[in-house]
Scaffold this motif. Structure first.
Motif, PDB file in Angstrom:
ATOM      1  N   LEU A   3      43.404  45.272  53.518  1.00 45.23           N
ATOM      2  CA  LEU A   3      42.252  45.278  52.617  1.00 45.23           C
ATOM      3  C   LEU A   3      42.081  46.793  51.562  1.00 45.23           C
ATOM      4  O   LEU A   3      41.889  47.512  52.236  1.00 45.23           O
ATOM      5  CB  LEU A   3      41.055  45.040  53.335  1.00 45.23           C
ATOM      6  N   LEU A  21      37.155  37.979  57.239  1.00 40.26           N
ATOM      7  CA  LEU A  21      38.408  38.002  57.825  1.00 40.26           C
ATOM      8  C   LEU A  21      38.467  37.797  59.061  1.00 40.26           C
ATOM      9  O   LEU A  21      39.412  36.782  59.554  1.00 40.26           O
ATOM     10  CB  LEU A  21      39.412  39.130  57.228  1.00 40.26           C
ATOM     11  N   ALA A  64      45.514  33.031  54.851  1.00 44.16           N
ATOM     12  CA  ALA A  64      44.331  33.585  55.290  1.00 44.16           C
ATOM     13  C   ALA A  64      43.782  34.355  54.168  1.00 44.16           C
ATOM     14  O   ALA A  64      42.596  34.332  53.917  1.00 44.16           O
ATOM     15  CB  ALA A  64      44.617  34.414  56.425  1.00 44.16           C
ATOM     16  N   ALA A  65      44.468  34.890  53.383  1.00 45.12           N
ATOM     17  CA  ALA A  65      43.943  35.770  52.451  1.00 45.12           C
ATOM     18  C   ALA A  65      43.248  35.013  51.117  1.00 45.12           C
ATOM     19  O   ALA A  65      42.283  35.150  50.697  1.00 45.12           O
ATOM     20  CB  ALA A  65      44.893  36.534  51.389  1.00 45.12           C
ATOM     21  N   LEU A  68      39.888  33.843  52.535  1.00 46.10           N
ATOM     22  CA  LEU A  68      38.925  35.240  52.474  1.00 46.10           C
ATOM     23  C   LEU A  68      38.129  34.950  51.048  1.00 46.10           C
ATOM     24  O   LEU A  68      37.233  35.229  50.704  1.00 46.10           O
ATOM     25  CB  LEU A  68      39.553  36.186  52.788  1.00 46.10           C
ATOM     26  N   VAL A  91      43.608  41.843  48.665  1.00 43.19           N
ATOM     27  CA  VAL A  91      44.230  41.646  50.034  1.00 43.19           C
ATOM     28  C   VAL A  91      45.772  41.592  49.672  1.00 43.19           C
ATOM     29  O   VAL A  91      46.415  40.788  49.325  1.00 43.19           O
ATOM     30  CB  VAL A  91      43.851  40.201  50.690  1.00 43.19           C
TER      31      VAL A  91
END
Length: 203
Positions: A3, A21, A64-65, A68, A91
């Motif tokens: 991050l 996250l 996942a990013a 987020l 990210v």
């Protein structure tokens, strides 16, 4: 997962993004851990079974990013090109590409005060001062409190859920992202040229 606050935002912005996250990774069946980067950001780790290659891991991280980014669109970005990031937390999905390096846990950084990239507990996150972790202070911290990442290897998960999200995004036309500049062209990768230059070439 790295991050990385961009110019105009700072460590506090990374702190706001990290618990979101954490929740995403837990939804995916993983056990997240966090540490300071030794600079302006945070690193979030989730141990996994060693059964996937670098490309699968990178795709899971991208999935996942993106999740987020969907949940914090004004505060988080996956835009690889700096001109598109704005004042948000980036990210950095390419930190999981093969042969990339990242500051390891307890590594001193070449910065004033010899700050150390330090594992912390999730409960510590809101009040943490990353500049307080130095080569002088971290040994005392370890003696007093132990290592927050002790036992991490006992909580290895799989990337099955995240890779399912990756496949879902692919089916929706949301595909590969640029690789680092020193890499050969990779399958499915979009043009590796910053958008402003691409527009000028088209004109």
């Amino acid at each position: 997962m790295d991050l990385d606050p961009q110019p105009g935002v700072g460590f506090a912005d990374a702190v706001r993004a990290a618990p979101v996250l954490k929740g995403i990774l837990e939804e995916a069946g993983l056990t997240p851990y966090v540490k300071t980067s030794g600079n302006r950001g945070l690193h979030v780790y989730a141990p996994i079974e060693p059964v996937r290659d670098f490309i699968d891991v990178r795709h899971a991280v991208i999935a996942a990013a993106r999740e987020l980014e969907r949940r914090m669109p004004g505060e988080v970005t996956t835009a690889w090109w700096k001109e598109e990031r704005g004042e948000r937390v980036f990210v950095d999905f390419n930190q999981t590409a093969r042969d990339r390096t990242i500051a390891g846990a307890y590594s001193p950084r070449a910065r004033p005060g010899a700050v150390v990239s330090t594992p912390i507990t999730w409960d510590e996150l809101d009040g943490v001062d990353p500049t307080a972790f130095t080569v002088r202070s971290v040994p005392d911290r370890l003696r007093a409190h132990g290592d927050p990442w002790r036992g991490m290897a006992e909580h290895r998960g799989t990337l099955d859920v995240l890779l399912g999200w990756w496949e879902r995004d692919l089916a929706a036309g949301i595909g590969e992202l640029p690789y680092p500049p020193e890499y050969p062209k990779m399958p499915g990768e979009p043009p590796r040229v910053q958008p402003s230059r691409a527009r000028k070439s088209a004109e």
